[in-house]
Design a protein around this motif. Structure first.
Motif, PDB file in Angstrom:
ATOM      1  N   PHE A 125       0.808  -1.215   0.000  1.00 57.80           N
ATOM      2  CA  PHE A 125       0.000   0.000   0.000  1.00 57.80           C
ATOM      3  C   PHE A 125       0.845   1.270   0.000  1.00 57.80           C
ATOM      4  O   PHE A 125       0.304   2.376   0.080  1.00 57.80           O
ATOM      5  CB  PHE A 125      -1.009  -0.047   1.146  1.00 57.80           C
ATOM      6  CG  PHE A 125      -2.109  -1.031   0.856  1.00 57.80           C
ATOM      7  CD1 PHE A 125      -3.160  -0.679   0.032  1.00 57.80           C
ATOM      8  CD2 PHE A 125      -2.049  -2.329   1.334  1.00 57.80           C
ATOM      9  CE1 PHE A 125      -4.148  -1.590  -0.292  1.00 57.80           C
ATOM     10  CE2 PHE A 125      -3.026  -3.250   1.017  1.00 57.80           C
ATOM     11  CZ  PHE A 125      -4.090  -2.885   0.202  1.00 57.80           C
ATOM     12  N   ALA A 126       2.147   1.106  -0.121  1.00 57.16           N
ATOM     13  CA  ALA A 126       3.016   2.225  -0.487  1.00 57.16           C
ATOM     14  C   ALA A 126       3.287   2.201  -1.990  1.00 57.16           C
ATOM     15  O   ALA A 126       3.531   3.243  -2.601  1.00 57.16           O
ATOM     16  CB  ALA A 126       4.334   2.156   0.286  1.00 57.16           C
ATOM     17  N   MET A 127       3.238   1.018  -2.589  1.00 57.23           N
ATOM     18  CA  MET A 127       3.424   0.902  -4.040  1.00 57.23           C
ATOM     19  C   MET A 127       2.227   1.426  -4.819  1.00 57.23           C
ATOM     20  O   MET A 127       2.378   2.081  -5.859  1.00 57.23           O
ATOM     21  CB  MET A 127       3.649  -0.566  -4.431  1.00 57.23           C
ATOM     22  CG  MET A 127       5.071  -1.027  -4.373  1.00 57.23           C
ATOM     23  SD  MET A 127       5.291  -2.593  -5.269  1.00 57.23           S
ATOM     24  CE  MET A 127       4.244  -3.683  -4.330  1.00 57.23           C
ATOM     25  N   LEU A 128       1.033   1.120  -4.341  1.00 64.72           N
ATOM     26  CA  LEU A 128      -0.162   1.456  -5.115  1.00 64.72           C
ATOM     27  C   LEU A 128      -0.312   2.951  -5.385  1.00 64.72           C
ATOM     28  O   LEU A 128      -0.701   3.332  -6.495  1.00 64.72           O
ATOM     29  CB  LEU A 128      -1.407   0.894  -4.425  1.00 64.72           C
ATOM     30  CG  LEU A 128      -1.528  -0.631  -4.430  1.00 64.72           C
ATOM     31  CD1 LEU A 128      -2.807  -1.071  -3.737  1.00 64.72           C
ATOM     32  CD2 LEU A 128      -1.483  -1.177  -5.856  1.00 64.72           C
TER      33      LEU A 128
ATOM     34  N   PHE B 169      -0.767   7.331  -8.944  1.00 60.65           N
ATOM     35  CA  PHE B 169      -0.619   8.783  -9.004  1.00 60.65           C
ATOM     36  C   PHE B 169       0.755   9.247  -9.493  1.00 60.65           C
ATOM     37  O   PHE B 169       0.944  10.434  -9.742  1.00 60.65           O
ATOM     38  CB  PHE B 169      -0.879   9.397  -7.621  1.00 60.65           C
ATOM     39  CG  PHE B 169      -2.289   9.246  -7.153  1.00 60.65           C
ATOM     40  CD1 PHE B 169      -3.249  10.193  -7.478  1.00 60.65           C
ATOM     41  CD2 PHE B 169      -2.668   8.153  -6.391  1.00 60.65           C
ATOM     42  CE1 PHE B 169      -4.562  10.054  -7.050  1.00 60.65           C
ATOM     43  CE2 PHE B 169      -3.978   8.001  -5.954  1.00 60.65           C
ATOM     44  CZ  PHE B 169      -4.928   8.956  -6.287  1.00 60.65           C
ATOM     45  N   GLY B 170       1.700   8.341  -9.605  1.00 59.72           N
ATOM     46  CA  GLY B 170       3.045   8.736  -9.995  1.00 59.72           C
ATOM     47  C   GLY B 170       3.150   9.126 -11.459  1.00 59.72           C
ATOM     48  O   GLY B 170       2.334   8.728 -12.296  1.00 59.72           O
ATOM     49  N   THR B 171       4.171   9.909 -11.763  1.00 65.65           N
ATOM     50  CA  THR B 171       4.474  10.215 -13.155  1.00 65.65           C
ATOM     51  C   THR B 171       5.071   8.972 -13.807  1.00 65.65           C
ATOM     52  O   THR B 171       5.453   8.008 -13.126  1.00 65.65           O
ATOM     53  CB  THR B 171       5.478  11.367 -13.247  1.00 65.65           C
ATOM     54  OG1 THR B 171       6.715  10.946 -12.631  1.00 65.65           O
ATOM     55  CG2 THR B 171       4.961  12.611 -12.536  1.00 65.65           C
TER      56      THR B 171
ATOM     57  N   LEU C  59       7.412  15.283  -5.318  1.00 70.40           N
ATOM     58  CA  LEU C  59       5.966  15.418  -5.162  1.00 70.40           C
ATOM     59  C   LEU C  59       5.272  14.285  -5.906  1.00 70.40           C
ATOM     60  O   LEU C  59       5.500  14.072  -7.098  1.00 70.40           O
ATOM     61  CB  LEU C  59       5.502  16.765  -5.710  1.00 70.40           C
ATOM     62  CG  LEU C  59       3.984  17.015  -5.702  1.00 70.40           C
ATOM     63  CD1 LEU C  59       3.464  17.115  -4.273  1.00 70.40           C
ATOM     64  CD2 LEU C  59       3.646  18.282  -6.488  1.00 70.40           C
ATOM     65  N   LEU C  60       4.407  13.553  -5.202  1.00 68.80           N
ATOM     66  CA  LEU C  60       3.641  12.471  -5.812  1.00 68.80           C
ATOM     67  C   LEU C  60       2.238  12.978  -6.111  1.00 68.80           C
ATOM     68  O   LEU C  60       1.529  13.438  -5.212  1.00 68.80           O
ATOM     69  CB  LEU C  60       3.573  11.264  -4.875  1.00 68.80           C
ATOM     70  CG  LEU C  60       2.837  10.030  -5.412  1.00 68.80           C
ATOM     71  CD1 LEU C  60       3.599   9.407  -6.579  1.00 68.80           C
ATOM     72  CD2 LEU C  60       2.644   8.994  -4.304  1.00 68.80           C
TER      73      LEU C  60
ATOM     74  N   ILE D  95      -4.839  10.460  -2.160  1.00 70.35           N
ATOM     75  CA  ILE D  95      -3.803   9.440  -2.289  1.00 70.35           C
ATOM     76  C   ILE D  95      -3.780   8.535  -1.062  1.00 70.35           C
ATOM     77  O   ILE D  95      -3.748   7.305  -1.169  1.00 70.35           O
ATOM     78  CB  ILE D  95      -2.423  10.095  -2.496  1.00 70.35           C
ATOM     79  CG1 ILE D  95      -2.377  10.810  -3.856  1.00 70.35           C
ATOM     80  CG2 ILE D  95      -1.308   9.058  -2.394  1.00 70.35           C
ATOM     81  CD1 ILE D  95      -1.122  11.631  -4.082  1.00 70.35           C
ATOM     82  N   ALA D  96      -3.801   9.156   0.131  1.00 69.49           N
ATOM     83  CA  ALA D  96      -3.691   8.390   1.373  1.00 69.49           C
ATOM     84  C   ALA D  96      -4.914   7.520   1.627  1.00 69.49           C
ATOM     85  O   ALA D  96      -4.800   6.413   2.158  1.00 69.49           O
ATOM     86  CB  ALA D  96      -3.465   9.335   2.546  1.00 69.49           C
ATOM     87  N   MET D  97      -6.085   8.018   1.256  1.00 68.68           N
ATOM     88  CA  MET D  97      -7.322   7.307   1.569  1.00 68.68           C
ATOM     89  C   MET D  97      -7.886   6.548   0.374  1.00 68.68           C
ATOM     90  O   MET D  97      -8.891   5.844   0.507  1.00 68.68           O
ATOM     91  CB  MET D  97      -8.372   8.299   2.075  1.00 68.68           C
ATOM     92  CG  MET D  97      -7.902   9.168   3.244  1.00 68.68           C
ATOM     93  SD  MET D  97      -7.325   8.219   4.671  1.00 68.68           S
ATOM     94  CE  MET D  97      -8.886   7.600   5.290  1.00 68.68           C
TER      95      MET D  97
END
Length: 384
Positions: free
Chosen positions: A95-98, A103-105, A228-229, A238-240
């Motif tokens: 859940f750090a990868m997702l 949202f990542g570039t 910045l993600l 992103i967090a939720m």
């Protein structure tokens, strides 16, 4: 054949086979050593990467399996049967990868995901703070914009894999705050060994001993602009954004721990003899076994109902919340009553039941307490 088994595809069975091999060959032989040493099991994480289990939800283009969330829950439940600490470590990493995937570039995904899928880099999400809990609107950590990027200052509590991770997703409030954004943002921060001003103090906890978490302090930590993600102000989303998945995953971990305790109790009840017969022939023990079996299977039904809905793109917070609290309670119930079946031996540290009991206890707290889950379910049912 159960309803769940009837719904499984070849891809699901492939993941189950991978999880079975990994749990049996890589986790089970190390579980007690991890418990005693409390060391972060990086070698086991790497083995999970080799088995393809860290990238179940990641597309093949980044080295993943491109599987669905049902596959993930099947795998994490089986792993938790051998070690709750390893399962929670993988859960935190996943859940750090997702967020990076979602949202990542392109550059961030290409730089981070292959190593995270392989187990060569570990991830951690840092949201919770000492004075704010996990409420994004009350967070005090700030990221001051500079000519070259940002400087982050603040404190974070807990966070699976914090301090030992290679990639930390730090939720912070950007300053100056754009007029059209009142929320928080997420920043990618490397390990404390790679950046000045980032310190970590590991906490000691009742259970999950190989699972690393604690207090992270950021004292004017400098990161580049590409740290910045997502966009400024997307931090809450992103967090939720994976909360239903995370809660359901914790439910699957609870089912795994509960299953391990139940299986121990059943085996012991058949082998242990008292008064000329197996203790499993006594009605008092049979009542405990029946209640454990029923609660565990009820919890699994709710967990996999949520997992299938999420896999079908129909995730529901009410469904994931009831799955999470029911499985958390079932895990603790099974661990506690398996100890009753064992009697005094169940309380000894050279038997695994006391570990199951300690590991199960945290599930009613992390990812939103049982009380929060029940309030969520009740509010949805009552239309509040």
């Amino acid at each position: 054949m159960t309803l769940l088994e009837r719904a499984l595809s070849e891809e699901h069975h492939d993941v189950l086979d991978r999880a079975e091999t990994f749990a049996t060959e890589s986790v089970a032989p190390r579980a007690e050593e991890i418990e005693r040493s409390r060391e972060f099991p990086r070698d086991v994480v790497e083995a999970a990467g080799d088995a393809g289990l860290l990238g179940i939800l990641v597309p093949e283009e980044y080295g993943g399996l491109g599987g669905d969330f049902l596959s993930y829950c099947l795998a994490i439940e089986r792993i938790a049967e051998e070690s709750g600490a390893v399962a929670e470590t993988i859960q935190g990493h996943t859940f750090a990868m997702l967020p990076v995937l979602n949202f990542g570039t392109d550059a961030q995904r290409e730089r981070l995901l292959p190593d995270m899928v392989a187990g060569d880099a570990v991830g951690s999400m840092l949201l919770t703070e000492p004075g704010a809990g996990s409420s994004p609107t009350e967070l005090g950590t700030v990221a001051e914009a500079t000519d070259t990027g940002y400087r982050i200052s603040g404190e974070k509590s807990f966070g699976t894999n914090a301090g030992v991770a290679d990639v930390h997703l730090v939720v912070a409030r950007k300053r100056p705050q754009p007029e059209d954004s009142h929320g928080v943002s997420v920043f990618l921060v490397p390990s404390p060994d790679e950046v000045d001003g980032f310190s970590f103090e590991r906490g000691e906890y009742l259970g999950m001993h190989g699972h690393v978490t604690g207090d992270s302090t950021f004292d004017d930590v400098a990161v580049d602009a590409d740290a910045l993600l997502g966009a400024v102000g997307q931090g809450f989303r992103i967090a939720m954004g994976t909360i239903d998945m995370a809660r359901t995953g914790l439910g699957a971990i609870g089912c795994g721990i509960g299953r391990a305790a139940f299986d121990e109790a059943v085996a012991y009840a058949g082998d242990r003899r008292q008064g000329g017969k197996a203790v499993g022939e006594y009605q008092a023990v049979q009542v405990l076994v029946a209640e454990m079996d029923s609660r565990l299977e009820s919890a699994r039904g709710l967990v996999y109902d949520s997992a299938v809905r999420i896999a079908d793109g129909e995730g529901d917070t009410r469904v994931s919340s009831r799955a999470k609290f029911t499985a958390s309670e079932a895990a603790e119930f099974c661990a506690r009553n398996a100890m009753q079946v064992y009697g005094g031996k169940g309380y000894r540290t050279d038997y695994p039941l006391e570990r199951y009991y300690r590991d199960a206890r945290i599930l009613a707290i992390i990812g939103g307490t049982t009380e929060i889950q029940k309030t969520t379910v009740a509010s949805a049912a009552l239309g509040l």
